[in-house]
Design a protein around this motif. Structure first.
Motif, PDB file in Angstrom:
ATOM      1  N   UNK A   1       0.772  -1.105  -0.090  1.00 26.61           N
ATOM      2  CA  UNK A   1       0.016   0.100   0.006  1.00 26.61           C
ATOM      3  C   UNK A   1       0.950   1.216   0.012  1.00 26.61           C
ATOM      4  N   UNK A   2       2.009   1.436   0.782  1.00 23.41           N
ATOM      5  CA  UNK A   2       2.917   2.347   0.695  1.00 23.41           C
ATOM      6  C   UNK A   2       3.727   2.618  -0.430  1.00 23.41           C
ATOM      7  N   UNK A   3       3.751   1.586  -1.331  1.00 25.14           N
ATOM      8  CA  UNK A   3       4.398   1.827  -2.549  1.00 25.14           C
ATOM      9  C   UNK A   3       3.524   2.088  -3.651  1.00 25.14           C
ATOM     10  N   UNK A   4       2.205   1.803  -3.312  1.00 26.05           N
ATOM     11  CA  UNK A   4       1.112   2.308  -4.235  1.00 26.05           C
ATOM     12  C   UNK A   4       0.837   3.531  -4.030  1.00 26.05           C
ATOM     13  N   UNK A   5       0.905   4.319  -2.976  1.00 27.88           N
ATOM     14  CA  UNK A   5       0.426   5.500  -2.708  1.00 27.88           C
ATOM     15  C   UNK A   5       1.729   6.436  -3.166  1.00 27.88           C
ATOM     16  N   UNK A   6       2.957   6.065  -2.868  1.00 28.64           N
ATOM     17  CA  UNK A   6       4.111   6.762  -3.234  1.00 28.64           C
ATOM     18  C   UNK A   6       4.130   6.660  -4.979  1.00 28.64           C
ATOM     19  N   UNK A   7       3.561   5.667  -5.497  1.00 28.36           N
ATOM     20  CA  UNK A   7       3.780   5.563  -7.037  1.00 28.36           C
ATOM     21  C   UNK A   7       2.285   6.227  -7.679  1.00 28.36           C
ATOM     22  N   UNK A   8       1.556   6.906  -6.754  1.00 26.75           N
ATOM     23  CA  UNK A   8       0.200   7.508  -7.289  1.00 26.75           C
ATOM     24  C   UNK A   8      -0.770   6.566  -7.773  1.00 26.75           C
ATOM     25  N   UNK A   9      -0.790   5.350  -7.322  1.00 22.30           N
ATOM     26  CA  UNK A   9      -1.482   4.444  -8.000  1.00 22.30           C
ATOM     27  C   UNK A   9      -2.238   3.320  -6.625  1.00 22.30           C
ATOM     28  N   UNK A  10      -3.224   4.213  -5.799  1.00 18.11           N
ATOM     29  CA  UNK A  10      -3.610   3.283  -4.762  1.00 18.11           C
ATOM     30  C   UNK A  10      -4.928   2.821  -5.423  1.00 18.11           C
ATOM     31  N   UNK A  11      -5.455   1.745  -4.504  1.00 18.29           N
ATOM     32  CA  UNK A  11      -6.676   1.354  -4.799  1.00 18.29           C
ATOM     33  C   UNK A  11      -7.731   2.197  -4.640  1.00 18.29           C
ATOM     34  N   UNK A  12      -8.866   2.005  -5.216  1.00 16.13           N
ATOM     35  CA  UNK A  12     -10.039   3.079  -4.739  1.00 16.13           C
ATOM     36  C   UNK A  12     -10.535   3.002  -3.364  1.00 16.13           C
ATOM     37  N   UNK A  13     -10.930   1.705  -3.114  1.00 22.09           N
ATOM     38  CA  UNK A  13     -11.176   1.432  -1.803  1.00 22.09           C
ATOM     39  C   UNK A  13     -10.269   0.480  -1.133  1.00 22.09           C
ATOM     40  N   UNK A  14     -10.036   0.846  -0.005  1.00 27.16           N
ATOM     41  CA  UNK A  14      -8.701   0.189   0.754  1.00 27.16           C
ATOM     42  C   UNK A  14      -9.142  -0.112   2.349  1.00 27.16           C
ATOM     43  N   UNK A  15      -8.583  -1.152   2.652  1.00 33.55           N
ATOM     44  CA  UNK A  15      -8.730  -1.745   4.239  1.00 33.55           C
ATOM     45  C   UNK A  15      -7.805  -0.598   4.669  1.00 33.55           C
TER      46      UNK A  15
ATOM     47  N   UNK B   1      -1.753  11.810   7.994  1.00 38.13           N
ATOM     48  CA  UNK B   1      -0.740  12.769   7.863  1.00 38.13           C
ATOM     49  C   UNK B   1      -0.119  13.039   6.702  1.00 38.13           C
ATOM     50  N   UNK B   2      -0.347  11.927   5.857  1.00 43.00           N
ATOM     51  CA  UNK B   2       0.233  11.871   4.402  1.00 43.00           C
ATOM     52  C   UNK B   2      -0.534  12.603   3.415  1.00 43.00           C
ATOM     53  N   UNK B   3      -1.803  12.816   3.860  1.00 41.48           N
ATOM     54  CA  UNK B   3      -2.896  13.705   3.099  1.00 41.48           C
ATOM     55  C   UNK B   3      -3.350  12.957   1.895  1.00 41.48           C
ATOM     56  N   UNK B   4      -3.447  11.509   2.159  1.00 39.73           N
ATOM     57  CA  UNK B   4      -4.065  10.659   0.827  1.00 39.73           C
ATOM     58  C   UNK B   4      -5.019   9.900   1.213  1.00 39.73           C
ATOM     59  N   UNK B   5      -5.767  10.358   2.164  1.00 41.13           N
ATOM     60  CA  UNK B   5      -6.939   9.685   2.334  1.00 41.13           C
ATOM     61  C   UNK B   5      -8.222  10.720   2.185  1.00 41.13           C
ATOM     62  N   UNK B   6      -9.475  10.350   1.647  1.00 40.47           N
ATOM     63  CA  UNK B   6     -10.715  11.195   1.380  1.00 40.47           C
ATOM     64  C   UNK B   6     -11.226  11.182   2.929  1.00 40.47           C
TER      65      UNK B   6
END
Length: 463
Positions: free
Chosen positions: A111-125, A137-142
Motif C-alpha cells: 500500500x505504501x508503494x502504491x501511494x508513493x507511485x500515485x496508484x492506490x486502490x479506490x477502496x482500501x482496508x 498525515x500523508x494527506x492521501x485519504x478522502x
C-alpha cells in the motif's frame, strides 16, 4: 474523556449484542438480494441496499465502472470478501471489482508503494489504530464526513463508539468493518492433556507468568506455552497505556514512555524467553508474519497464541482441537488495569480515486447491508450497524461470543481510545528489532533499551 465515553458506549453495544446471542455457529439463513434490500435500510428513505440495486434491468443502463478494492488477510478471509463482492457485482452489473489482497505486513508494504507511485486502490482496508494517523498525515485519504452528511454513507443506525473509531483529529477517514483488541487464544486440548486449568478470572502479569511456567513444565519437548509477547504489535502499546502513558505524543513529535518502561517490558518477556517458556527467537522470526494456517498454534508448536480476539475463530478452520480465548494480562499496580486499545479495521477511500462516488456506494452497502453482514459474520470484530449486530445474534461463532464478553470487560478498566500518532509503526518496529536482538542473545536488555531509544530519536528527527 471522549475516548472513555467511546469505550462505555461500546460496552452498551456489546451487552445488547450478547443479550440474546445463542453463541452457536449455525449456518446463515439464505436471503435473496431483494429480501436483503428490504432489511438493510439505515435511513427509511435512503437505504444502502436500494442504492446497491442500481444497474439492474429496472434502471437505465449505467456507464461501466472498474473499482480496485484492497484488503489484508489469508485465503479463507479472501473467500468471504469475494462472496460479498460477487453479490455486489450481481446487484450492480455496471461495476467490475478488481480485488487485491495480501497478508497483513505485506499489505501495508504494498500500500505504501502504491501511494508513493500515485496508484492506490479506490477502496482500501485501513487499520485505523496502527496506520490511520500515518496515512492521514500523508494527506492521501478522502475525508468522509461530507458523504455522511449527504446520506451517501448512512450512519443513523450506528453505534457511536464504533463509528468514531474511524476519526483522526475529529475528521472521519475510515468506516469500520469491525472493532477488536488483543487477546490470547488457548488450545484447550493441550491444556487438558497437560492437566492445567485456566483461572476463572483475568490474570495479571505475575499470574500469567506463573500460568505459562506451569503449563510449560507439562508440555512435550519442542512445544512452548506461548508465542513471544515482545513481537506482538500491540504488546508495548498495551503495557505503556496500563501505566497511563502512550507510545507517542498526539502530534507524533515525542516518545510517550520512558526507558524504564521499556526496560521493564523487555525484562518481563526476556525472563520467559530465557527460561524456554515462550517461543525461541528463531521460531518466532520464522512464524511471525505467516498467515494463520502457518502459525505456531496451528502447527502444534505452542499451546497458546497472542493475537486479536476476532481471529480466534479463524484458527478453528485449520485445527480440530477445541480453542478458547482469554484476555490479555492486566497490570495489578497500573494506572489502568487494562491497556487494550480499540482496533478498527475500516474502509477508507483514496483521495486520488477517480471513482469516489462508486467507491462510496460500495463502502456504504458493505457495512450496512444485512446479507453482506451475515456473510462477513463479524470477521473483523463487532460491526458498527446495530441492525447488522441484531441479525448476527443467532449465528455468531462461540469464540466471538466469548471475545465480545472480554471486550465488554475491558471497557470497564481500559484507558481512553487513542489512534496512534504518525510515526508509531516505525517506533513499534524499533521495539521489535531490539527485542529480537535480546531474544537472539546479541544484546542485553539495557543495551537494547539504549539502542531502541537512539533509534526513536533518529525516527523523530527524520520527520
Amino acid at each position: 474523556m471522549r475516548g472513555k465515553r467511546k469505550w462505555m458506549a461500546l460496552l452498551v453495544a456489546v451487552f445488547m449484542l450478547l443479550l440474546t446471542a445463542c453463541g452457536g455457529a449455525s449456518k446463515n439463513e439464505s436471503a435473496s438480494p431483494n429480501n436483503s434490500s428490504n432489511n438493510s435500510s439505515n435511513n427509511s428513505d435512503n437505504s444502502s441496499s436500494n442504492q446497491s440495486s442500481q444497474g439492474t434491468s429496472s434502471q437505465p443502463k449505467q456507464e461501466q465502472v472498474t473499482l480496485r478494492v484492497a484488503w489484508w488477510g489469508n485465503e479463507s478471509r479472501a473467500k468471504i470478501y469475494n462472496e460479498i463482492l460477487d453479490l455486489y457485482e450481481q446487484l450492480n452489473p455496471h461495476v467490475k471489482i478488481l480485488r487485491e489482497t495480501a497478508n497483513y505486513s505485506d499489505y501495508y508494504t504494498k500500500l505504501a508503494a502504491q501511494f508513493a507511485g500515485s496508484n492506490p486502490p479506490d477502496l482500501l482496508g485501513m487499520h485505523m489504530l496502527n496506520y490511520g494517523g500515518e496515512y492521514v498525515a500523508k494527506g492521501v485519504l478522502e475525508p468522509l464526513d461530507p458523504y455522511i452528511e449527504s446520506g451517501a454513507i448512512q450512519t443513523a443506525d450506528w453505534d457511536s463508539a464504533i463509528l468514531d473509531s474511524g476519526r483522526v483529529d475529529g475528521t472521519m477517514y475510515g468506516i469500520s468493518k469491525g472493532v477488536t483488541f488483543t487477546s490470547i487464544v488457548v488450545n484447550k486440548k493441550m491444556l487438558a492433556e497437560a492437566g492445567v486449568s485456566l483461572p476463572d478470572h483475568t490474570m495479571n502479569y505475575e499470574e500469567y507468568a506463573q500460568f505459562v511456567r506451569e503449563l510449560q513444565s507439562k508440555l512435550p519437548k519442542g512445544v512452548y506455552a506461548s508465542s513471544d509477547g515482545i513481537q506482538w504489535e500491540h504488546a508495548i502499546d498495551t503495557w505503556v497505556r496500563q501505566k497511563g502513558k502512550n507510545l507517542m505524543s498526539p502530534d507524533g513529535k515525542q516518545i510517550g514512555f520512558t526507558k524504564d518502561d521499556l526496560r521493564e517490558f523487555y525484562q518481563y518477556w526476556n525472563n520467559l524467553i530465557k527460561d524456554g517458556i515462550v517461543t525461541p527467537a528463531s521460531m518466532t522470526a520464522e512464524h511471525k508474519n505467516q498467515p494463520q494456517e502457518n502459525q505456531t498454534l496451528v502447527k502444534g508448536l505452542t499451546a497458546t497464541l497472542i493475537t486479536n480476539l476476532n481471529q480466534a475463530k479463524i484458527y478453528t478452520n485449520y485445527m480440530d482441537d477445541e480453542l478458547d480465548v482469554i484476555r490479555w494480562p492486566i497490570m495489578a499496580d497500573g494506572v489502568y488495569k487494562g491497556g487494550e486499545n480499540l482496533q478498527s479495521s475500516a474502509w477508507s477511500i483514496a483521495k486520488s480515486s477517480k471513482n469516489k462516488e462508486e467507491a462510496v456506494k460500495l463502502l456504504n452497502w458493505f457495512v450496512n447491508d444485512i446479507e453482506a453482514g451475515k456473510i462477513f459474520k463479524a470477521e473483523l470484530g463487532i460491526p458498527g450497524n446495530l441492525k447488522v449486530q441484531e441479525a448476527l445474534k443467532d449465528i455468531l461463532h462461540p469464540l466471538d461470543v466469548k471475545g465480545f464478553q472480554l471486550q465488554a470487560e475491558a471497557a470497564n478498566d481500559a484507558p481512553p481510545v487513542m489512534v496512534r500518532a504518525p510515526g508509531s509503526p516505525q517506533i513499534i518496529q524499533a521495539v521489535f528489532s531490539f527485542g529480537e536482538q535480546i531474544a537472539f542473545g546479541r544484546m542485553s536488555v539495557d543495551e537494547a533499551v539504549e539502542g531502541a531509544f537512539a533509534e526513536f530519536d533518529r525516527i523523530l528527527n527524520s520527520k
